[in-house]
Design a protein around this motif. Structure first.
Motif, PDB file in Angstrom:
ATOM      1  N   ARG A   1      -2.990  -2.783   7.640  1.00 19.22           N
ATOM      2  CA  ARG A   1      -1.984  -1.666   7.707  1.00 19.22           C
ATOM      3  C   ARG A   1      -0.486  -1.951   8.555  1.00 19.22           C
ATOM      4  O   ARG A   1      -0.267  -2.993   8.817  1.00 19.22           O
ATOM      5  CB  ARG A   1      -2.576  -0.600   8.816  1.00 19.22           C
ATOM      6  CG  ARG A   1      -3.926  -0.044   8.043  1.00 19.22           C
ATOM      7  CD  ARG A   1      -3.891   0.424   6.658  1.00 19.22           C
ATOM      8  NE  ARG A   1      -5.005   1.070   6.155  1.00 19.22           N
ATOM      9  CZ  ARG A   1      -5.132   1.238   4.935  1.00 19.22           C
ATOM     10  NH1 ARG A   1      -4.188   1.208   4.012  1.00 19.22           N
ATOM     11  NH2 ARG A   1      -6.517   1.842   4.513  1.00 19.22           N
ATOM     12  N   ARG A   2       0.189  -1.200   8.194  1.00 14.16           N
ATOM     13  CA  ARG A   2       1.560  -1.438   8.788  1.00 14.16           C
ATOM     14  C   ARG A   2       1.441  -1.980  10.257  1.00 14.16           C
ATOM     15  O   ARG A   2       1.036  -1.328  11.124  1.00 14.16           O
ATOM     16  CB  ARG A   2       2.710  -0.242   8.855  1.00 14.16           C
ATOM     17  CG  ARG A   2       4.174  -0.439   8.995  1.00 14.16           C
ATOM     18  CD  ARG A   2       4.793   0.762   8.816  1.00 14.16           C
ATOM     19  NE  ARG A   2       5.992   0.707   9.232  1.00 14.16           N
ATOM     20  CZ  ARG A   2       7.223   1.711   9.075  1.00 14.16           C
ATOM     21  NH1 ARG A   2       6.749   2.791   8.403  1.00 14.16           N
ATOM     22  NH2 ARG A   2       8.265   1.454   9.279  1.00 14.16           N
TER      23      ARG A   2
ATOM     24  N   ASP B   1       0.701  -1.069   0.258  1.00 11.87           N
ATOM     25  CA  ASP B   1      -0.042   0.020  -0.001  1.00 11.87           C
ATOM     26  C   ASP B   1       0.887   1.361   0.174  1.00 11.87           C
ATOM     27  O   ASP B   1       0.316   2.290   0.024  1.00 11.87           O
ATOM     28  CB  ASP B   1      -0.983   0.055   1.255  1.00 11.87           C
ATOM     29  CG  ASP B   1      -0.074  -0.034   2.632  1.00 11.87           C
ATOM     30  OD1 ASP B   1       0.991   0.176   2.451  1.00 11.87           O
ATOM     31  OD2 ASP B   1      -0.791   0.255   3.666  1.00 11.87           O
TER      32      ASP B   1
ATOM     33  N   GLY C   1       2.251  -1.403   4.605  1.00 10.72           N
ATOM     34  CA  GLY C   1       1.109  -2.322   4.711  1.00 10.72           C
ATOM     35  C   GLY C   1       0.831  -3.186   3.401  1.00 10.72           C
ATOM     36  O   GLY C   1       1.497  -2.925   2.465  1.00 10.72           O
TER      37      GLY C   1
END
Length: 570
Positions: A485-486, A463, A467
């Motif tokens: 997400r990360r 992303d 992430g």
């Protein structure tokens, strides 16, 4: 409580102090815009009142400079004789202005020349907002404030540090000062962001401004937005990486399309469908267009219902163009004409009949057509060919459709070579183009069918922030989408997405009932750099003996077509 038309503080968009402006001015020969005629370009890049850089160059206009223009600007033919042509200057200017808001005094003049030059020399004009200081001055200043809105008069009135001299860089510097002075005057009127500045310009109707509150509730997330009319009908569907920002642009001066203004005038509500990422938004937009066929989406006017080429079910099969695919169909084609062209090319290469007669298995005694006399048909209609003798032609087509062999394409190539050797070059060129249509269709069909055949495939794309974006694809349909997400462990997210994914029951046909356009969207996403396969129910493989091996030939054809186009233009 704020009124519906008043933007909240966090909705203001890009503050003017953080906006990068490139203020540009041109000197020209006075000829109409057409790719030539520019004699000088000057530009100043500013942000927050600070000059970040300047761009200035003389330009060879490609023709003489009229005496009255020389008297006005001081630019002579001798001065530009060694200057670069505009096609050499454009790349540097476009790079200098990239990502910035363009500003000019009487911007239509300057951008008109620059657009025409880009169009003439094959450069893409950037889709960037444009601010015209002439229009802004007319909006801000009353007639009693100034007798003229010329740059020189405004520079004196507003205390510009540089006097306009009809030289590009000097005039651009003066326009910078005029711009800053005008922005100071619109600040007390509530104009603090780029979006509000564009909204403030005169070409925004009061009705557009009043409706900007319709987008206030939308999230700043990727997704799909739907404009709805007075009867709750869907007027328009679009996608955005930031729903609120994109929808709000329809109510500002950045929207110039007449149809969209008409749509905004009818709109009573804007709905947003938040999506996990851009891929999901693109797929959902496609499905919503098919479901609602909104009046203001051009794509919904002519929905892409694919065409297919199939073998008829009879003793002496022929190729037929149909709407409904079935197993063994060749396609999809975007138009009936393309499908018909591919069918004729394939029939001619394989030796299939093209007539529509119903011929019994034991043959018939009809009169042969002209194709039989030319040796391009075995004339089963006249009993000259048995089903066993006809069968190899049918097998050639079925092998190509299934990706088991490309003998039909090689036969077509041989016919093409024979025409070229006989120096029938125009006919050979037509056959080459027809074969290219067929090869592209077969290659695309095999690629789409290979993806649609997989019961379940899970893929991930970075992303950009550490992430992952996930897609669960089942038989060529997006069944589920999500993100990790990360810092979030990805595999539990994958398991949850698979567990909650849409159930897809495959149908008949090469794509198992999937929409060809949706399969194409998913395929383009999957082959992007960085996308990884997480798991797949079966290997993802394309036919080894299909049209994929013809890619080098297609590239050569594309090069030949481009050269022919250049020769035609020349």
């Amino acid at each position: 409580m704020d009124s519906p038309s008043q933007l909240a503080f966090d909705e203001l968009g890009t503050p003017l102090r953080d906006t990068t402006f490139v203020v540009v001015d041109l000197e020209t020969t006075g000829a109409p815009p057409g790719g030539e005629g520019i004699t000088e370009i000057g530009a100043v890049k500013v942000r927050g009142g600070e000059v970040l850089g300047e761009f200035a160059t003389l330009v060879d206009p490609g023709g003489p400079i009229p005496p009255q223009i020389v008297a006005l600007t001081g630019i002579t033919g001798a001065m530009v004789s060694d200057a670069p042509r505009v096609e050499r200057v454009l790349p540097a200017f476009l790079e200098f202005a990239a990502g910035s808001v363009l500003v000019a005094h009487n911007a239509g003049f300057d951008t008109g020349y620059l657009r025409a030059a880009c169009r003439a020399h094959g450069y893409a004009w950037p889709r960037t907002p444009v601010v015209c200081t002439l229009r802004l001055a007319r909006r801000v200043l009353a007639r009693q404030d100034t007798h003229s809105f010329r740059l020189s008069a405004l520079a004196r009135l507003l205390g510009a540090r540089t006097e306009p001299t009809h030289r590009a860089l000097d005039d651009a510097r003066a326009t910078v000062d005029v711009l800053h002075a005008l922005l100071e005057r619109v600040g007390p009127l509530g104009v603090h962001s780029l979006e509000e500045l564009l909204d403030y310009l005169p070409d925004v109707t009061p009705q557009q401004r009043r409706k900007r509150g319709l987008a206030a509730h939308l999230p700043e997330r990727p997704g799909v937005y739907l404009f709805r009319g007075p009867n709750d009908e869907v007027l328009y569907v679009g996608t955005a990486r930031n729903l609120r920002r994109r929808a709000r642009q329809y109510f500002t001066g950045s929207e110039h399309r007449g149809r969209m203004r008409e749509m905004v005038a009818l709109a009573e509500r804007v709905d947003g469908l938040e999506c996990a990422h851009a891929l999901e938004a693109e797929v959902r937009e496609l499905r919503l267009l098919a479901a609602h066929r909104p009046a203001y989406n051009r794509r919904s006017k002519n929905p892409r219902k694919a065409w297919w080429v199939v073998l008829t079910d009879e003793p002496f099969p022929r190729l037929s163009v149909v709407r409904a695919p079935r197993d063994g169909a060749l396609g999809p084609f975007r138009s009936q004409a393309a499908a018909k062209l591919a069918a004729d090319t394939l029939a001619g290469a394989a030796g299939l009949r093209t007539c529509t007669l119903r011929i019994p298995a034991e043959g018939a005694d009809a009169r042969p057509c002209a194709l039989a006399e030319l040796g391009r048909c075995g004339a089963p209609c006249a009993g000259r060919q048995t089903t066993a003798e006809y069968a190899p032609s049918v097998a050639t087509v079925t092998e190509l459709q299934a990706g088991r062999g490309d003998s039909a394409l090689r036969l077509a190539q041989r016919q093409l070579d024979d025409l070229a050797e006989a120096e029938h070059f125009e006919q050979a060129a037509r056959r080459r183009d027809q074969l290219a249509v067929l090869v592209r269709a077969v290659e695309r069909g095999h690629r789409l069918a290979a993806l649609a055949a997989i019961p379940e495939l899970v893929a991930a794309a970075p992303d950009g922030s550490g992430g992952w974006e996930f897609a669960v694809i089942r038989h060529g349909r997006l069944a589920s989408a999500g993100v990790a997400r990360r810092g979030v462990p990805p595999m539990p997210v994958v398991d949850a997405l698979v567990a909650s994914a849409e159930t897809v029951l495959p149908d008949a046909g090469p794509l198992h009932g999937a929409n060809p356009e949706e399969v194409g969207i998913l395929l383009r996403w999957l082959v992007r750099p960085g996308v990884r396969l997480v798991r797949t129910a079966r290997p993802w493989a394309e036919p080894a003996r299909g049209a994929g091996g013809w890619r080098p030939w297609l590239d050569r054809v594309a090069t030949a077509e481009a050269l022919e186009a250049l020769e035609t233009v020349g």
